[in-house]
Design an enzyme around this catalytic site. Structure first.
Site, mmCIF file in Angstrom:
data_model
loop_
_atom_site.group_PDB
_atom_site.id
_atom_site.type_symbol
_atom_site.label_atom_id
_atom_site.label_comp_id
_atom_site.label_asym_id
_atom_site.label_seq_id
_atom_site.Cartn_x
_atom_site.Cartn_y
_atom_site.Cartn_z
ATOM 1 N N ASP A 109 0.818 -1.202 0.000
ATOM 2 C CA ASP A 109 0.000 0.000 0.000
ATOM 3 C C ASP A 109 0.860 1.264 0.000
ATOM 4 O O ASP A 109 1.685 1.462 0.889
ATOM 5 C CB ASP A 109 -0.872 -0.041 1.270
ATOM 6 N N ASP A 313 -2.946 7.766 -4.679
ATOM 7 C CA ASP A 313 -3.083 6.652 -3.743
ATOM 8 C C ASP A 313 -3.459 5.382 -4.499
ATOM 9 O O ASP A 313 -4.497 5.338 -5.152
ATOM 10 C CB ASP A 313 -4.197 7.046 -2.744
#
Ligand SMILES: *[C@@H]1O[C@H](CO)[C@@H](O)[C@H](O)[C@H]1NC(C)=O
Length: 435
Positions: A109, A313
């Site tokens: 992530d 993101d």
């Protein structure tokens, strides 16, 4: 966002100055390799649910986005280490921990800055059906002693001179464990195993939270000093990249690349955007305006470009813009599009496309200042909720929580260069892209 960033900057400076000791020197030799970057809803994922429809998968992703951002806006105390509840991210990789290598699926992530896995013994841990890593079975496992323990609020000197951590998410999830050094082995796309020694990671022995039972932990790809990217550092020339295939491209895998990668003569020429807020753990950039046709919608929170106002993101699915900007965008579309509109319970702008291809919709351009413009084709901006209806895949953001999610990033090579603090977009058919 400004105050958020300031807090982050202060904490990160602390982190960097204290971590020089704890982060073990990387062994020599440059690294450049690619791994499959597995979407959690794809058939390669342990979370795959074959009875889920694309719309159900969308709703699940949007729910995860909401949860992801709610954690951010509610509490920042542990933001460097564990900014985001791990189960809200969208992509996984296969890695092996230790010697002999122990294979796990782990969330990778860009919104997180720490590496951890659940370890045996795990007395009060979230339920993990996949086997847990047993440090006593690994010949390369080392604990970090108290003198090398990071001086961070989550870390402390535990019993038996072991550096320990305890981090708590605002929802009550937590992870307690031991600061450790281990060898990680990656299954590269070329079939080669790539091992890197002396990676700082957390070995969690106690945890609670809303995790998937097949989830074994998290690898942070963020900017924090304990993220995998920062730890690999010079060995990957401070660079990584990924190319995300559309969710609809079943049978193709996205790639996550470490190192500069073998991408000579990229066509079209990459569009490079400076990363703002250099001490932020997030990949935040400054967005000046959004454009549809000739209409320019200024971004909220515009400044001289030194502060970021939006985060790129990989873990968020949709994109999130302030209400005013989203409304401006919707007005702009209504000026250039004459298609009949449709209603949807989630999205604010939908068109009936039963007689036309989605390609008739206009591109959305994002202007990052100084003439740096990324063009997002309609497939990156419109989600087909059915064969007949396509909706603008942008939702209103909470204040300061603006994101460019992975739906908008599909079919771009996204290259992050932390040596020069730039992120580049190059339009690519990621199903044909070999890292
Ligand atoms: C898989 O998806 C179906 C359809 O949405 C749902 O009813 C079921 O609960 C899901 N299964 C799991 C294990 O999540």
């Amino acid at each position: 966002m400004a105050s958020l960033i300031l807090i982050l900057a202060a904490i990160t400076l602390l982190v960097i100055s204290n971590f020089a000791v704890a982060v073990a020197a990387a062994t020599t030799g440059k690294l450049s390799f690619s791994v499959n970057y597995i979407h959690r809803d794809s058939p390669q994922s342990p979370f795959y649910n074959s009875s889920q429809t694309p719309y159900e998968s969308l709703i699940a992703s949007v729910d995860r986005d909401r949860f992801r951002f709610s954690k951010l806006s509610n509490g920042l105390s542990n933001i460097i280490m564990a900014p985001i509840a791990p189960d809200t991210a969208e992509y996984l990789i296969n890695i092996a921990i230790g010697t002999p290598p122990f294979n796990i699926h782990i969330i990778a992530d860009t919104g997180s800055g720490l590496i951890w896995t659940q370890c045996v013994p795990c007395k009060n841990c979230f339920r993990q059906t996949a086997p847990k890593f047993d440090p006593s079975a690994s010949s390369t496992y080392k604990t970090i002693s108290c003198k090398d323990c990071p001086s961070l609020e989550s870390f402390f000197c535990g019993s038996h001179d072991k550096c320990s951590y305890s981090y708590i998410y605002v929802d009550g999830s937590f992870g307690n464990g031991i600061g450790s050094i281990e060898t990680l082995t990656f299954d590269s796309s070329s079939g080669e195993k790539v091992s890197v020694e002396n990676i700082n990671m957390g070995c969690t022995h106690e945890s609670k939270g809303l995790f998937q039972s097949t989830e074994a932990g998290i690898i942070g790809l963020g900017r924090g000093s304990l993220s995998l990217i920062s730890q690999l550092g010079d060995r990957i020339d401070n660079q990584f990249s990924y190319c995300l295939v559309p969710k609809t491209a079943v049978g193709y895998s996205s790639t996550l690349n470490f190192g500069p990668g073998p991408y000579p003569n990229l066509e079209p020429f990459p569009v490079s955007i400076p990363l703002a807020d250099v001490n932020s753990p997030f990949y935040s950039v400054f967005l000046q305006s959004v454009m549809v046709g000739d209409v320019i919608v200024p971004m909220e929170g515009s400044n001289d470009g030194s502060e970021g106002n939006i985060v790129i993101d990989s873990g968020a699915y949709l994109s999130y813009l302030p209400h005013t900007v989203l409304n401006g965008l919707i007005d702009a579309f209504s000026k250039v599009i004459t298609l009949p509109t449709a209603q949807d319970s989630l999205f604010k702008l939908c068109y009936k496309i039963d007689r036309v291809s989605i390609d008739v919709l206009p591109d959305v351009k994002m202007d990052f200042g100084n003439g740096v413009v990324v063009t997002f084709p309609p497939l990156n901006m419109f989600f087909k909720v059915s064969n007949a209806i396509a909706c603008l895949a942008v939702l209103p953001s909470s204040p300061g929580m603006n994101f460019i999610g992975n739906f908008a990033q599909q079919n771009f090579l996204l290259e992050y260069d932390l040596g020069i603090n730039m992120v580049s977009f190059t339009a690519k058919d990621c199903t044909k892209f070999v890292g």
